[in-house]
Motif scaffolding. Structure first.
Motif, PDB file in Angstrom:
ATOM      1  N   ALA A   1       0.844  -1.193   0.000  1.00 55.06           N
ATOM      2  CA  ALA A   1       0.000   0.000   0.000  1.00 55.06           C
ATOM      3  C   ALA A   1       0.878   1.240   0.000  1.00 55.06           C
ATOM      4  CB  ALA A   1      -0.926   0.005   1.217  1.00 55.06           C
TER       5      ALA A   1
ATOM      6  N   VAL B   1      -1.386   5.486   4.677  1.00 54.03           N
ATOM      7  CA  VAL B   1      -1.665   4.850   3.396  1.00 54.03           C
ATOM      8  C   VAL B   1      -2.573   5.804   2.621  1.00 54.03           C
ATOM      9  CG1 VAL B   1      -2.879   2.945   2.265  1.00 54.03           C
ATOM     10  CG2 VAL B   1      -1.351   2.496   4.201  1.00 54.03           C
ATOM     11  N   VAL B   2      -2.175   6.151   1.398  1.00 55.45           N
ATOM     12  CA  VAL B   2      -2.905   7.148   0.620  1.00 55.45           C
ATOM     13  C   VAL B   2      -3.282   6.593  -0.748  1.00 55.45           C
ATOM     14  CG1 VAL B   2      -1.831   9.108   1.791  1.00 55.45           C
ATOM     15  CG2 VAL B   2      -0.735   8.125  -0.227  1.00 55.45           C
ATOM     16  N   THR B   3      -4.276   7.185  -1.346  1.00 52.77           N
ATOM     17  CA  THR B   3      -4.733   6.731  -2.663  1.00 52.77           C
ATOM     18  C   THR B   3      -4.085   7.513  -3.799  1.00 52.77           C
ATOM     19  OG1 THR B   3      -6.637   8.228  -2.509  1.00 52.77           O
ATOM     20  CG2 THR B   3      -6.949   5.946  -1.770  1.00 52.77           C
ATOM     21  N   ARG B   4      -3.510   8.664  -3.493  1.00 50.40           N
ATOM     22  CA  ARG B   4      -2.822   9.435  -4.527  1.00 50.40           C
ATOM     23  C   ARG B   4      -1.659  10.204  -3.903  1.00 50.40           C
ATOM     24  NH1 ARG B   4      -7.124  13.651  -6.755  1.00 50.40           N
ATOM     25  NH2 ARG B   4      -8.320  11.712  -6.933  1.00 50.40           N
TER      26      ARG B   4
ATOM     27  N   GLN C   1      -2.505  -0.003   9.539  1.00 50.19           N
ATOM     28  CA  GLN C   1      -3.495  -0.052   8.474  1.00 50.19           C
ATOM     29  C   GLN C   1      -4.267  -1.371   8.469  1.00 50.19           C
ATOM     30  OE1 GLN C   1      -4.447   2.250   6.388  1.00 50.19           O
ATOM     31  NE2 GLN C   1      -5.666   1.046   4.929  1.00 50.19           N
TER      32      GLN C   1
END
Length: 324
Positions: free
Chosen positions: A191, A205-208, A248
């Protein structure tokens, strides 16, 4: 030949080589980038005449002299402190960093750091990294993470070790005491990690906008479903990676002051004595157990290990004596 200067005679086999590459290989303690900077700054001569082009071709039979200026003292000051040295030679130092020791001076920690201690320990053996007499920090452990670290003493070692860490051409294992027990005996967390969107002191934890991060883990021991000792191996090296990834997946580290946001439900499973001790543990229960890498000068594969520190061993002993 004055101390710190080098004289190299080019043989027929070296004819046509690029100058900075030839000198770096012949000297053996300076990186190519450092030699290139010395050439451009006028500190290299060819047969008594200045050689200022790093890309010029080497001439057979020519004598080259490299005269680096004396390394300037680093801004941090030497401070004698006890260090647990696992290995040391003229290229590098491997040590067992204790929890509570900051690696590098920063606002709020201007002295009393590992860098201050290494300046006192290595002294004049530091040949200069980028022209500054300082230890080469190629990776860091958080202040309250203990365990194995390697530090460069020369510019060449610093560049080689930095490359090894950047390309993950090494072995690293950590021991982490986490709340709860993963559902599988072994697994991985793949992740991306970046700055927390609202709390800039934390990672998440990031999506972008994050960087790829991969942590592999295996359960070494478990105490019911209350907590587990995990061995973690890093395929990447992001800030707070193990702490972020385990949090996470619902298994934050015991004692983590940043990523443990509330009392875990798993704490209720443990006997009061063990539970209270784990909740009161004053730091993240994370230890850099081992480190393996190739020696930057010899190419020999080296491996080092550090035992769990007394505070973490004490928790395991307490858990063994108070099973769920």
């Amino acid at each position: 030949m004055p101390d710190g200067q080098f004289e190299v005679l080019a043989e027929a086999a070296h004819a046509g080589d690029r100058l900075d590459r030839f000198l770096a290989a012949a000297i053996g303690t300076l990186s190519r980038s450092r030699v290139k900077a010395l050439i451009e700054a006028g500190h290299v001569s060819r047969g008594g005449a200045p050689a200022t082009d790093p890309s010029e071709t080497v001439r057979a039979g020519m004598r080259y002299r490299v005269a680096p200026p004396p390394a300037v003292d680093a801004t941090p000051q030497p401070q004698a402190m006890p260090l647990t040295i696992l290995f040391e030679d003229r290229h590098l130092i491997v040590l067992d960093k204790p929890a509570g020791l900051v690696v590098h001076p920063a606002p709020g920690n201007q002295d009393g750091t590992l860098v201050n201690a290494l300046l006192a320990h290595a002294g004049e053996e530091l040949t200069g990294i980028g022209g500054e007499r300082r230890p080469g920090i190629v990776h860091r452990l958080d202040k309250d993470t203990s365990g194995v670290m390697v530090v460069a003493k020369t510019d060449l070692a610093h560049q080689a070790l930095s490359t090894a860490f950047a390309t993950r051409d090494l072995e690293r294992a950590y021991l982490a005491l986490a709340w709860g027990v993963p559902s599988r005996p072994a697994g991985e967390v793949d992740a991306p990690i970046g700055r927390h969107p609202t709390d800039r002191k934390r990672m998440a934890v990031v999506t972008r906008g994050g960087k790829p991060a991969l942590t592999r883990f295996a359960t070494e021991r478990a105490w019911g479903t209350g907590c587990a000792l995990l061995r973690c191996r890093l395929a990447t090296g992001r800030t707070h990676q193990i702490r972020v990834h385990l949090s996470q997946i619902g298994h934050p580290l015991v004692g983590d002051p940043v990523y443990l946001r509330r009392i875990p439900a798993a704490a209720r499973i443990l006997p009061a004595t063990a539970r209270d001790a784990l909740l009161a543990f004053p730091r993240q229960a994370l230890h850099a157990e081992s480190l393996g890498f190739r020696h930057p000068a010899t190419g020999e594969l080296l491996r080092f290990a550090a035992p769990l520190p007394p505070d973490m061993r004490g928790l395991l002993t307490l858990l063994d004596g108070n099973p769920p």
